[in-house]
Design a protein around this motif. Sequence first.
Motif, PDB file in Angstrom:
ATOM      1  N   CYS A 240       0.843  -1.207   0.000  1.00  0.00           N
ATOM      2  CA  CYS A 240       0.000   0.000   0.000  1.00  0.00           C
ATOM      3  C   CYS A 240       0.862   1.234   0.000  1.00  0.00           C
ATOM      4  N   LEU A 241       1.853   1.242   0.889  1.00  0.00           N
ATOM      5  CA  LEU A 241       2.718   2.408   1.007  1.00  0.00           C
ATOM      6  C   LEU A 241       3.502   2.607  -0.286  1.00  0.00           C
ATOM      7  N   PHE A 242       4.007   1.503  -0.823  1.00  0.00           N
ATOM      8  CA  PHE A 242       4.804   1.570  -2.047  1.00  0.00           C
ATOM      9  C   PHE A 242       3.982   2.175  -3.173  1.00  0.00           C
ATOM     10  N   THR A 243       2.773   1.667  -3.315  1.00  0.00           N
ATOM     11  CA  THR A 243       1.909   2.143  -4.397  1.00  0.00           C
ATOM     12  C   THR A 243       1.493   3.591  -4.173  1.00  0.00           C
ATOM     13  N   SER A 244       1.194   3.941  -2.936  1.00  0.00           N
ATOM     14  CA  SER A 244       0.834   5.331  -2.637  1.00  0.00           C
ATOM     15  C   SER A 244       1.984   6.254  -2.993  1.00  0.00           C
ATOM     16  N   ALA A 245       3.197   5.813  -2.682  1.00  0.00           N
ATOM     17  CA  ALA A 245       4.363   6.644  -2.988  1.00  0.00           C
ATOM     18  C   ALA A 245       4.537   6.801  -4.498  1.00  0.00           C
ATOM     19  N   LEU A 246       4.297   5.727  -5.245  1.00  0.00           N
ATOM     20  CA  LEU A 246       4.417   5.794  -6.707  1.00  0.00           C
ATOM     21  C   LEU A 246       3.438   6.792  -7.291  1.00  0.00           C
ATOM     22  N   LEU A 247       2.256   6.793  -6.723  1.00  0.00           N
ATOM     23  CA  LEU A 247       1.175   7.545  -7.342  1.00  0.00           C
ATOM     24  C   LEU A 247       0.962   8.942  -6.755  1.00  0.00           C
ATOM     25  N   LYS A 248       1.633   9.259  -5.664  1.00  0.00           N
ATOM     26  CA  LYS A 248       1.263  10.461  -4.920  1.00  0.00           C
ATOM     27  C   LYS A 248       1.290  11.754  -5.729  1.00  0.00           C
ATOM     28  N   ASP A 249       2.142  11.819  -6.764  1.00  0.00           N
ATOM     29  CA  ASP A 249       2.216  13.078  -7.511  1.00  0.00           C
ATOM     30  C   ASP A 249       1.510  13.047  -8.851  1.00  0.00           C
ATOM     31  N   ILE A 250       0.611  12.082  -9.029  1.00  0.00           N
ATOM     32  CA  ILE A 250      -0.111  12.013 -10.302  1.00  0.00           C
ATOM     33  C   ILE A 250      -0.919  13.276 -10.550  1.00  0.00           C
ATOM     34  N   GLY A 251      -1.265  13.957  -9.484  1.00  0.00           N
ATOM     35  CA  GLY A 251      -1.977  15.225  -9.631  1.00  0.00           C
ATOM     36  C   GLY A 251      -1.194  16.228 -10.461  1.00  0.00           C
ATOM     37  N   LYS A 252       0.135  16.111 -10.422  1.00  0.00           N
ATOM     38  CA  LYS A 252       0.964  17.052 -11.178  1.00  0.00           C
ATOM     39  C   LYS A 252       0.757  16.882 -12.679  1.00  0.00           C
ATOM     40  N   VAL A 253       0.497  15.645 -13.088  1.00  0.00           N
ATOM     41  CA  VAL A 253       0.282  15.387 -14.517  1.00  0.00           C
ATOM     42  C   VAL A 253      -0.937  16.166 -14.999  1.00  0.00           C
ATOM     43  N   ILE A 254      -1.950  16.198 -14.159  1.00  0.00           N
ATOM     44  CA  ILE A 254      -3.185  16.901 -14.523  1.00  0.00           C
ATOM     45  C   ILE A 254      -3.007  18.407 -14.427  1.00  0.00           C
ATOM     46  N   LEU A 255      -2.322  18.858 -13.395  1.00  0.00           N
ATOM     47  CA  LEU A 255      -2.203  20.291 -13.171  1.00  0.00           C
ATOM     48  C   LEU A 255      -1.182  20.997 -14.041  1.00  0.00           C
ATOM     49  N   SER A 256      -0.279  20.228 -14.631  1.00  0.00           N
ATOM     50  CA  SER A 256       0.883  20.825 -15.297  1.00  0.00           C
ATOM     51  C   SER A 256       0.565  21.989 -16.225  1.00  0.00           C
ATOM     52  N   THR A 257      -0.369  21.825 -17.146  1.00  0.00           N
ATOM     53  CA  THR A 257      -0.636  22.925 -18.079  1.00  0.00           C
ATOM     54  C   THR A 257      -1.230  24.124 -17.352  1.00  0.00           C
ATOM     55  N   HIS A 258      -2.019  23.880 -16.332  1.00  0.00           N
ATOM     56  CA  HIS A 258      -2.603  24.991 -15.582  1.00  0.00           C
ATOM     57  C   HIS A 258      -1.538  25.743 -14.786  1.00  0.00           C
ATOM     58  N   ILE A 259      -0.569  24.987 -14.278  1.00  0.00           N
ATOM     59  CA  ILE A 259       0.540  25.607 -13.558  1.00  0.00           C
ATOM     60  C   ILE A 259       1.309  26.503 -14.518  1.00  0.00           C
ATOM     61  N   ARG A 260       1.556  25.980 -15.700  1.00  0.00           N
ATOM     62  CA  ARG A 260       2.316  26.728 -16.695  1.00  0.00           C
ATOM     63  C   ARG A 260       1.615  28.044 -17.018  1.00  0.00           C
ATOM     64  N   ASP A 261       0.316  27.983 -17.164  1.00  0.00           N
ATOM     65  CA  ASP A 261      -0.435  29.192 -17.517  1.00  0.00           C
ATOM     66  C   ASP A 261      -0.463  30.206 -16.378  1.00  0.00           C
ATOM     67  N   ALA A 262      -0.478  29.717 -15.157  1.00  0.00           N
ATOM     68  CA  ALA A 262      -0.584  30.656 -14.028  1.00  0.00           C
ATOM     69  C   ALA A 262       0.727  30.775 -13.266  1.00  0.00           C
ATOM     70  N   PHE A 263       1.829  30.389 -13.937  1.00  0.00           N
ATOM     71  CA  PHE A 263       3.088  30.257 -13.217  1.00  0.00           C
ATOM     72  C   PHE A 263       3.527  31.508 -12.469  1.00  0.00           C
ATOM     73  N   GLN A 264       3.456  32.638 -13.132  1.00  0.00           N
ATOM     74  CA  GLN A 264       3.923  33.860 -12.468  1.00  0.00           C
ATOM     75  C   GLN A 264       3.189  34.093 -11.152  1.00  0.00           C
ATOM     76  N   GLN A 265       1.862  33.952 -11.202  1.00  0.00           N
ATOM     77  CA  GLN A 265       1.077  34.168  -9.975  1.00  0.00           C
ATOM     78  C   GLN A 265       1.494  33.200  -8.878  1.00  0.00           C
ATOM     79  N   ILE A 266       1.709  31.937  -9.273  1.00  0.00           N
ATOM     80  CA  ILE A 266       2.035  30.915  -8.283  1.00  0.00           C
ATOM     81  C   ILE A 266       3.420  31.152  -7.689  1.00  0.00           C
TER      82      ILE A 266
END
Lengths: 285, 142, 162
Positions: A133-159
């Motif tokens: 469980c821990l291993f898999t959670s660690a593998l997957l924990k940053d999958i949110g970044k894959v989704i957010l990436s383009t939005h981060i890029r667009d709002a990068f200066q603000q962030i």
Amino acid sequence: MDLDIIIRKIDSLSPVSVTGSKVMEIISNPESSLGEIVDVIKYDQGLTANLLRLCNSAYFGLRVKVESISQAVAYLGLTKVAGVVMMASLSKNLTAAQKGYDLNEGELWKYAVSSALIVQSLAEKRNLGNIPCLFTSALLKDIGKVILSTHIRDAFQQIIIKVQKEGLTFLEAEKEVLGIDHAELGAMVAEKWRFSPEMVFIIRNHHDPMKILIGDDLSIPIIYLADTVCMMVGIGGGADGLAYRYYQEVMDRLDFTELDLQKTIADFWEKNKSVEEMINISGGH
Amino acid sequence: MSFNVLIVDDSSSMRAVIKKTIRLSGFDVGEYLEAGDGREALELLSNKWVDLVLSDINMPNMNGLEFIAEMKKNELFSSIPVIMVTTEGSEKNIQESIRLGASKYIKKPFLPEDIKKAMHSLVGEEVRDVRGDKESDASGDF
Amino acid sequence: MEIVVGVGDMKVSNNPEAVIITYALGSCIGVAIYDPFVKVGGVLHYMLPESSLDPGKAGKNPFMFGDTGIPLLFKETYKYGATKNRLKVMVLGGAQILDQGGLFNIGNRNHTILRKMFWKNNVTASFEDVGGVVNRTLKLEVKTGEALLKISGNESRKIPWI
């Protein structure tokens, strides 16, 4: 509303293969036995082939070449095999470059695998019961970044201004500017993919270790610690750098001294080359 | 690489007490340097590497607050951590020393535990000079 | 031609075609040195301050630690004709997690050991960019000594150190 657009992107992630999903179910379910994994994967030739290549890689230091799943299990144990199966199943979603986070191809995946391997070794030392469980959670924990990436890029200066001028963590800045952060998103993905509530909770709070898992003190601290080690060594260091909060309480709860931290870093580095090999194999290179 | 400590206090007996306390804490200190006031301390800092400073506030010639202010202005010493050890317990002096850059503040009379904890938190739990050679080490020269 | 310096690694070159690069210096320290007269450059990327942590590992890879890596970096450039008084020195990295303070602050420890060794050996850095919560990447052009620093979240910039 932007937030809906972001959340709907969860559906656009590559679905985990049928085999992968079944294995995840087994791992997520405290009632099931890991041995069931063998029955599930033996029918998936591609996954089996990948699995065997990974098991035979230098990281595991086996002297014998493993040629079947049951051999892999005999030599490495079910826990490690389960972890390797998850690596093979999840890599597709995590290997691409994430420009918004300034991560080149393979860097997010390297971060995922490195932190998972560190989690495994820390958890083994403490004889924790839920390592897959821990291993898999660690593998997957940053999958949110894959989704957010383009939005981060667009709002990068603000962030980045919020991080640089207001002293917010990158996670807090994501939330303030975009309305959601990568940990929350990652938890939503885990939920959609039917991970256990514990794993969803871990992923949701991997940067917030002050949240205690009910009945289980150490899961989040260990994942947080592995994450911290990776950041310090520069793994996964994208645009967010080390802009996450430090909690001494986690070290204290784990009875982890500074010497332990230095030793963990030194030990992980020693395995560096073999970790790189694993990352290349699992990333499909 | 030996770990050097500088103790700044106008009372020689107080300096001895601090030295003994540090020794008893198990820190393997290479060299103890001592100064009677801030000016002497700055002089010593210019000539010898120091890893940690413990300083009183009330001293003649240059008091602890003036000393720390000077130290932090100098690029060579500014990163060396300073622990104030002093009878001066007034809130004002505590705030002022921290503002000037002191890392920790210990009030006299202190327990050995206080010094040990403060040092632990600043320099880590173990300070070991494995090679045991307190003089300049051949492999460390370049 | 790119020469990559990994984590716990060191490279020196006098090849005019070479660009020495090291990536993602989190809490690690990157030391770059360059002798503009003989045009020799070197970069060290170390992770931990003191080799006394694990002398065995230090024996296998002295570049993992500051106290063993730094002397070797300098000495390697001397083999190519560099001299200490001509060498320009740049120090980067030593970042920390937010609110880290003194404890477990590997970045700080890494920086401190460097200051100690420089002190003992009469070396002064021409340029330092240390600390903060950022990741740094360095490119050093051997032909000219030009150095490009990229800090996470920002564009690359040229460093005035020669």
